[in-house]
Design a protein around this motif. Structure first.
Motif, PDB file in Angstrom:
ATOM      1  N   PRO A 207     -15.410  12.747   4.474  1.00 15.24           N
ATOM      2  CA  PRO A 207     -14.019  12.710   3.964  1.00 15.24           C
ATOM      3  C   PRO A 207     -13.021  12.182   3.119  1.00 15.24           C
ATOM      4  N   ARG A 208     -11.643  12.102   2.879  1.00 15.43           N
ATOM      5  CA  ARG A 208     -10.973  12.153   2.179  1.00 15.43           C
ATOM      6  C   ARG A 208     -10.018  10.794   2.643  1.00 15.43           C
ATOM      7  N   ILE A 209      -9.760   9.921   1.842  1.00 13.53           N
ATOM      8  CA  ILE A 209      -9.462   8.243   3.211  1.00 13.53           C
ATOM      9  C   ILE A 209      -7.437   8.920   3.054  1.00 13.53           C
ATOM     10  N   PHE A 210      -6.457   8.716   3.671  1.00 12.30           N
ATOM     11  CA  PHE A 210      -4.823   9.072   3.324  1.00 12.30           C
ATOM     12  C   PHE A 210      -4.695   8.085   4.090  1.00 12.30           C
ATOM     13  N   ALA A 211      -3.512   7.481   3.028  1.00 13.43           N
ATOM     14  CA  ALA A 211      -2.887   6.668   4.421  1.00 13.43           C
ATOM     15  C   ALA A 211      -1.348   6.864   3.554  1.00 13.43           C
ATOM     16  N   LYS A 212       0.215   6.641   4.917  1.00  8.91           N
ATOM     17  CA  LYS A 212       1.605   7.054   4.166  1.00  8.91           C
ATOM     18  C   LYS A 212       2.164   5.859   4.984  1.00  8.91           C
ATOM     19  N   SER A 213       3.195   5.434   3.797  1.00 10.75           N
ATOM     20  CA  SER A 213       3.891   4.368   4.255  1.00 10.75           C
ATOM     21  C   SER A 213       5.508   4.910   4.171  1.00 10.75           C
ATOM     22  N   LYS A 214       6.552   4.272   4.727  1.00 13.14           N
ATOM     23  CA  LYS A 214       7.838   4.598   3.902  1.00 13.14           C
ATOM     24  C   LYS A 214       8.924   3.395   4.017  1.00 13.14           C
ATOM     25  N   GLU A 215       8.850   2.762   3.965  1.00 13.27           N
ATOM     26  CA  GLU A 215      10.436   1.518   3.826  1.00 13.27           C
ATOM     27  C   GLU A 215      11.140   1.831   2.899  1.00 13.27           C
ATOM     28  N   ASN A 216      11.976   0.570   2.834  1.00 23.14           N
ATOM     29  CA  ASN A 216      13.248   0.045   2.155  1.00 23.14           C
ATOM     30  C   ASN A 216      13.406  -0.251   0.788  1.00 23.14           C
ATOM     31  N   ASN A 217      11.338  -0.635   0.405  1.00 26.50           N
ATOM     32  CA  ASN A 217      11.440  -0.916  -1.358  1.00 26.50           C
ATOM     33  C   ASN A 217      10.372  -0.590  -1.112  1.00 26.50           C
ATOM     34  N   PHE A 218       9.419  -0.058  -2.597  1.00 27.15           N
ATOM     35  CA  PHE A 218       8.340  -0.182  -2.636  1.00 27.15           C
ATOM     36  C   PHE A 218       6.782  -0.990  -2.969  1.00 27.15           C
ATOM     37  N   GLU A 219       7.429  -2.225  -2.789  1.00 23.82           N
ATOM     38  CA  GLU A 219       6.380  -3.394  -2.763  1.00 23.82           C
ATOM     39  C   GLU A 219       6.154  -3.082  -1.052  1.00 23.82           C
ATOM     40  N   LYS A 220       7.050  -3.153  -0.449  1.00 24.84           N
ATOM     41  CA  LYS A 220       6.581  -2.819   1.186  1.00 24.84           C
ATOM     42  C   LYS A 220       5.796  -1.669   1.570  1.00 24.84           C
ATOM     43  N   ALA A 221       5.939  -0.646   1.140  1.00 26.03           N
ATOM     44  CA  ALA A 221       5.588  -0.004   0.946  1.00 26.03           C
ATOM     45  C   ALA A 221       4.212   0.225   0.339  1.00 26.03           C
ATOM     46  N   VAL A 222       3.860  -0.504  -0.731  1.00 30.64           N
ATOM     47  CA  VAL A 222       2.404   0.002  -1.111  1.00 30.64           C
ATOM     48  C   VAL A 222       1.458  -0.990  -0.022  1.00 30.64           C
ATOM     49  N   ALA A 223       2.176  -2.552   0.269  1.00 34.93           N
ATOM     50  CA  ALA A 223       1.323  -2.918   1.213  1.00 34.93           C
ATOM     51  C   ALA A 223       1.152  -2.937   2.208  1.00 34.93           C
ATOM     52  N   ASN A 224       1.539  -1.730   2.604  1.00 28.56           N
ATOM     53  CA  ASN A 224       1.515  -1.350   4.401  1.00 28.56           C
ATOM     54  C   ASN A 224       0.709  -0.672   4.104  1.00 28.56           C
ATOM     55  N   THR A 225       0.929   0.338   3.318  1.00 31.14           N
ATOM     56  CA  THR A 225      -0.117   1.851   2.915  1.00 31.14           C
ATOM     57  C   THR A 225      -1.862   1.435   2.343  1.00 31.14           C
ATOM     58  N   ILE A 226      -1.542   0.172   1.725  1.00 32.49           N
ATOM     59  CA  ILE A 226      -2.828  -0.459   1.721  1.00 32.49           C
ATOM     60  C   ILE A 226      -4.106  -1.050   2.252  1.00 32.49           C
ATOM     61  N   LYS A 227      -2.726  -1.512   3.276  1.00 36.35           N
ATOM     62  CA  LYS A 227      -2.985  -2.667   4.382  1.00 36.35           C
ATOM     63  C   LYS A 227      -4.007  -1.042   5.681  1.00 36.35           C
ATOM     64  N   GLU A 228      -3.633   0.073   5.845  1.00 38.68           N
ATOM     65  CA  GLU A 228      -3.801   0.886   6.486  1.00 38.68           C
ATOM     66  C   GLU A 228      -4.942   1.753   5.575  1.00 38.68           C
TER      67      GLU A 228
ATOM     68  N   THR B 172      20.043   9.904   2.252  1.00 42.46           N
ATOM     69  CA  THR B 172      20.623   8.111   2.622  1.00 42.46           C
ATOM     70  C   THR B 172      20.110   7.309   3.579  1.00 42.46           C
ATOM     71  N   ALA B 173      18.962   7.589   4.300  1.00 42.12           N
ATOM     72  CA  ALA B 173      18.355   6.996   4.926  1.00 42.12           C
ATOM     73  C   ALA B 173      17.952   5.400   4.109  1.00 42.12           C
ATOM     74  N   VAL B 174      17.798   4.070   5.142  1.00 40.38           N
ATOM     75  CA  VAL B 174      17.689   2.901   4.662  1.00 40.38           C
ATOM     76  C   VAL B 174      16.390   2.611   4.098  1.00 40.38           C
ATOM     77  N   LYS B 175      15.220   3.309   4.711  1.00 39.15           N
ATOM     78  CA  LYS B 175      13.908   4.059   4.883  1.00 39.15           C
ATOM     79  C   LYS B 175      13.206   5.052   3.734  1.00 39.15           C
ATOM     80  N   ASN B 176      14.119   5.112   2.832  1.00 36.41           N
ATOM     81  CA  ASN B 176      14.019   5.914   1.948  1.00 36.41           C
ATOM     82  C   ASN B 176      12.699   5.854   0.475  1.00 36.41           C
ATOM     83  N   GLN B 177      11.881   5.208   0.402  1.00 36.16           N
ATOM     84  CA  GLN B 177      11.052   5.249  -0.563  1.00 36.16           C
ATOM     85  C   GLN B 177       9.576   5.550  -0.061  1.00 36.16           C
ATOM     86  N   ILE B 178       8.374   5.809  -0.368  1.00 37.98           N
ATOM     87  CA  ILE B 178       7.707   6.554   0.310  1.00 37.98           C
ATOM     88  C   ILE B 178       6.378   5.485  -0.358  1.00 37.98           C
TER      89      ILE B 178
END
Length: 99
Positions: free
Chosen positions: A63-84, A47-53
């Motif tokens: 080497p492969r490049i990996f990034a992960k983001s956890k936010e309260n909606n998927f659009e923000k998570a995608v934007a943060n991950t792509i920025k990283e 039930t955490a607020v940021k439960n969308q990864i």
């Protein structure tokens, strides 16, 4: 670039897939040596607020490049991950040796 999007513990979303594809294509135009992108969208059951990864793994020279983001909606998570990912790609590009 090949883009593979997987939805884990949630229904698929065409609009979200379109957003991800557009953002990754922009990244590919900037860094055309990226070969493939594996995208994992996960919805945690707690039930955490940021439960969308969003997790993205890029296949490129080296080497492969990996990034992960956890936010309260998927659009923000995608934007943060792509920025990283873009930050990591800039560092990778600066380490290339020009012949």
């Amino acid at each position: 670039m090949t883009i593979n999007i997987q939805y884990v513990h949630m229904p698929t979303s065409e609009s979200l897939s379109t957003i991800i594809t557009e953002k990754l294509e922009k990244l590919h135009h900037k860094y055309n040596w990226v070969i493939r992108a594996e995208v994992f969208l996960k919805l945690e059951s707690d039930t955490a607020v940021k439960n969308q990864i969003c997790e993205i793994e890029l296949s490129a020279p080296g080497p492969r490049i990996f990034a992960k983001s956890k936010e309260n909606n998927f659009e923000k998570a995608v934007a943060n991950t792509i920025k990283e990912l873009e930050h990591q790609l800039k560092r990778r590009k600066s380490s290339f040796v020009k012949h």
